[in-house]
Motif scaffolding. Structure first.
Motif, PDB file in Angstrom:
ATOM      1  N   THR A 121       0.833  -1.198   0.000  1.00 49.13           N
ATOM      2  CA  THR A 121       0.000   0.000   0.000  1.00 49.13           C
ATOM      3  C   THR A 121       0.870   1.252   0.000  1.00 49.13           C
ATOM      4  O   THR A 121       2.001   1.252   0.489  1.00 49.13           O
ATOM      5  CB  THR A 121      -0.921   0.072   1.232  1.00 49.13           C
ATOM      6  OG1 THR A 121      -0.129   0.280   2.408  1.00 49.13           O
ATOM      7  CG2 THR A 121      -1.729  -1.198   1.403  1.00 49.13           C
ATOM      8  N   GLY A 122       0.313   2.311  -0.577  1.00 42.20           N
ATOM      9  CA  GLY A 122       0.919   3.639  -0.527  1.00 42.20           C
ATOM     10  C   GLY A 122      -0.226   4.635  -0.447  1.00 42.20           C
ATOM     11  O   GLY A 122      -1.009   4.604   0.490  1.00 42.20           O
ATOM     12  N   ASP A 128      -1.885  -1.162  -3.657  1.00 42.94           N
ATOM     13  CA  ASP A 128      -1.227  -1.696  -4.849  1.00 42.94           C
ATOM     14  C   ASP A 128      -1.563  -3.175  -5.049  1.00 42.94           C
ATOM     15  O   ASP A 128      -1.778  -3.620  -6.171  1.00 42.94           O
ATOM     16  CB  ASP A 128       0.284  -1.535  -4.717  1.00 42.94           C
ATOM     17  CG  ASP A 128       0.707  -0.077  -4.730  1.00 42.94           C
ATOM     18  OD1 ASP A 128       1.088   0.414  -5.803  1.00 42.94           O
ATOM     19  OD2 ASP A 128       0.637   0.572  -3.674  1.00 42.94           O
ATOM     20  N   SER A 129      -1.569  -3.934  -3.976  1.00 43.88           N
ATOM     21  CA  SER A 129      -1.906  -5.356  -4.046  1.00 43.88           C
ATOM     22  C   SER A 129      -2.486  -5.787  -2.706  1.00 43.88           C
ATOM     23  O   SER A 129      -2.234  -5.156  -1.672  1.00 43.88           O
ATOM     24  CB  SER A 129      -0.671  -6.204  -4.385  1.00 43.88           C
ATOM     25  OG  SER A 129       0.306  -6.109  -3.350  1.00 43.88           O
ATOM     26  N   SER A 136       1.199  -4.472  -9.032  1.00 38.95           N
ATOM     27  CA  SER A 136       2.118  -3.372  -8.739  1.00 38.95           C
ATOM     28  C   SER A 136       3.040  -3.718  -7.580  1.00 38.95           C
ATOM     29  O   SER A 136       2.623  -4.328  -6.592  1.00 38.95           O
ATOM     30  CB  SER A 136       1.330  -2.109  -8.393  1.00 38.95           C
ATOM     31  OG  SER A 136       2.192  -1.090  -7.925  1.00 38.95           O
ATOM     32  N   MET A 137       4.298  -3.320  -7.724  1.00 39.64           N
ATOM     33  CA  MET A 137       5.274  -3.482  -6.643  1.00 39.64           C
ATOM     34  C   MET A 137       5.527  -2.149  -5.944  1.00 39.64           C
ATOM     35  O   MET A 137       6.497  -1.990  -5.212  1.00 39.64           O
ATOM     36  CB  MET A 137       6.588  -4.049  -7.194  1.00 39.64           C
ATOM     37  CG  MET A 137       6.462  -5.451  -7.738  1.00 39.64           C
ATOM     38  SD  MET A 137       5.857  -6.628  -6.494  1.00 39.64           S
ATOM     39  CE  MET A 137       7.235  -6.613  -5.338  1.00 39.64           C
ATOM     40  N   GLY A 138       4.638  -1.180  -6.164  1.00 42.64           N
ATOM     41  CA  GLY A 138       4.766   0.109  -5.502  1.00 42.64           C
ATOM     42  C   GLY A 138       4.327   0.037  -4.053  1.00 42.64           C
ATOM     43  O   GLY A 138       3.875  -0.996  -3.556  1.00 42.64           O
ATOM     44  N   PHE A 144      -3.393  -2.432 -10.094  1.00 40.86           N
ATOM     45  CA  PHE A 144      -3.732  -2.047  -8.736  1.00 40.86           C
ATOM     46  C   PHE A 144      -5.041  -2.721  -8.326  1.00 40.86           C
ATOM     47  O   PHE A 144      -5.671  -3.418  -9.125  1.00 40.86           O
ATOM     48  CB  PHE A 144      -3.866  -0.523  -8.625  1.00 40.86           C
ATOM     49  CG  PHE A 144      -2.669   0.233  -9.114  1.00 40.86           C
ATOM     50  CD1 PHE A 144      -1.457   0.145  -8.450  1.00 40.86           C
ATOM     51  CD2 PHE A 144      -2.749   1.035 -10.248  1.00 40.86           C
ATOM     52  CE1 PHE A 144      -0.346   0.837  -8.900  1.00 40.86           C
ATOM     53  CE2 PHE A 144      -1.647   1.734 -10.714  1.00 40.86           C
ATOM     54  CZ  PHE A 144      -0.435   1.632 -10.040  1.00 40.86           C
ATOM     55  N   VAL A 145      -5.466  -2.493  -7.089  1.00 38.97           N
ATOM     56  CA  VAL A 145      -6.725  -3.060  -6.597  1.00 38.97           C
ATOM     57  C   VAL A 145      -7.837  -2.058  -6.885  1.00 38.97           C
ATOM     58  O   VAL A 145      -7.892  -0.986  -6.295  1.00 38.97           O
ATOM     59  CB  VAL A 145      -6.639  -3.382  -5.092  1.00 38.97           C
ATOM     60  CG1 VAL A 145      -7.971  -3.907  -4.588  1.00 38.97           C
ATOM     61  CG2 VAL A 145      -5.540  -4.404  -4.832  1.00 38.97           C
ATOM     62  N   ASP A 146      -8.714  -2.429  -7.808  1.00 33.25           N
ATOM     63  CA  ASP A 146      -9.793  -1.531  -8.229  1.00 33.25           C
ATOM     64  C   ASP A 146     -10.997  -1.587  -7.299  1.00 33.25           C
ATOM     65  O   ASP A 146     -11.625  -0.562  -7.031  1.00 33.25           O
ATOM     66  CB  ASP A 146     -10.243  -1.903  -9.646  1.00 33.25           C
ATOM     67  CG  ASP A 146      -9.158  -1.652 -10.677  1.00 33.25           C
ATOM     68  OD1 ASP A 146      -9.167  -0.579 -11.295  1.00 33.25           O
ATOM     69  OD2 ASP A 146      -8.288  -2.530 -10.847  1.00 33.25           O
TER      70      ASP A 146
END
Length: 211
Positions: free
Chosen positions: A63-64, A68-69, A96-98, A197-199
């Motif tokens: 998460t940011g 992200d996942s 995403s790996m963000g 990403f998680v929509d």
């Protein structure tokens, strides 16, 4: 801010992936109550069911500014001790790996009897409506009044004089951001719409254990 983590041994990952793969291919639909996903319209429909006899006790992922996942964290209910066994991380959704790795477990307070029963979903107010964070409510599966809150993701502080605003729009237009399992049920997995990403996400609920 540091977060408590429940360790998951690397040597167990192949077995865990097999267990969750079997659960995803052949979920016990007769026992599941699928709540609608809430969030944006993008991504592909996916589901992460806990294995039979296991319950959703937390969430893991990255998460940011948004999620992200995300992956379900499930644990088996041990009838003899009326507690949960060792939790395990299921399949991750979102490529995403963000952001930063995050794992939140209901029993961080030391009460190893709690599973997710409801949550509130916050989404971005931008056009894509990615999931921003989830604020979950955990409840005890044993005769107990114990409850606990759990926040997965970066929860922004409201501006001075402004209450937190959640987007009123989801893929179904009228779906509220609050979801709760029906009486006598707790979460046994998650429904997801995800791509990079998680929509959007929603709960999968199942009967609480008897005895």
């Amino acid at each position: 801010m540091k977060h408590s983590r429940q360790p998951v041994h690397r040597s167990t990952l192949p077995l865990l992936l097999l267990l969750f793969g079997i659960a995803m291919m052949s979920p016990d639909l007769g026992q599941a109550t699928d709540l609608p996903v809430y969030g944006g319209l993008g991504g592909n429909p996916l589901r992460g069911d806990c294995p039979k006899g296991w319950y959703l006790v937390g969430l893991a992922g990255r998460t940011g500014e948004w999620v992200d996942s995300i992956a379900p964290v499930c644990a088996p209910w041990l009838r003899g001790s009326q507690t949960f066994g060792t939790p395990s991380i299921g399949q991750s959704f979102g490529t995403s790996m963000g952001g930063q790795e995050l794992q939140k477990i209901c029993n961080e307070s030391g009460v190893n009897k709690l599973a997710i029963q409801s949550w509130r979903i916050s989404v971005l107010r931008s056009d894509n409506h990615y999931v921003q964070y989830v604020q979950a409510h955990c409840t005890s599966l044993a005769p107990s009044a114990s409850t606990q809150g759990l926040v997965f993701g970066l929860k922004p502080l409201p501006k001075p004089g402004e209450d937190e605003i959640l987007s009123p729009l989801g893929p179904f237009g009228t779906q509220p951001p609050d979801q709760a399992c029906p009486d006598g049920e707790v979460a046994v997995g998650i429904r997801v719409r995800a791509g990079r990403f998680v929509d959007a996400i929603g709960l999968i609920c199942g009967p609480v254990p008897v005895g």
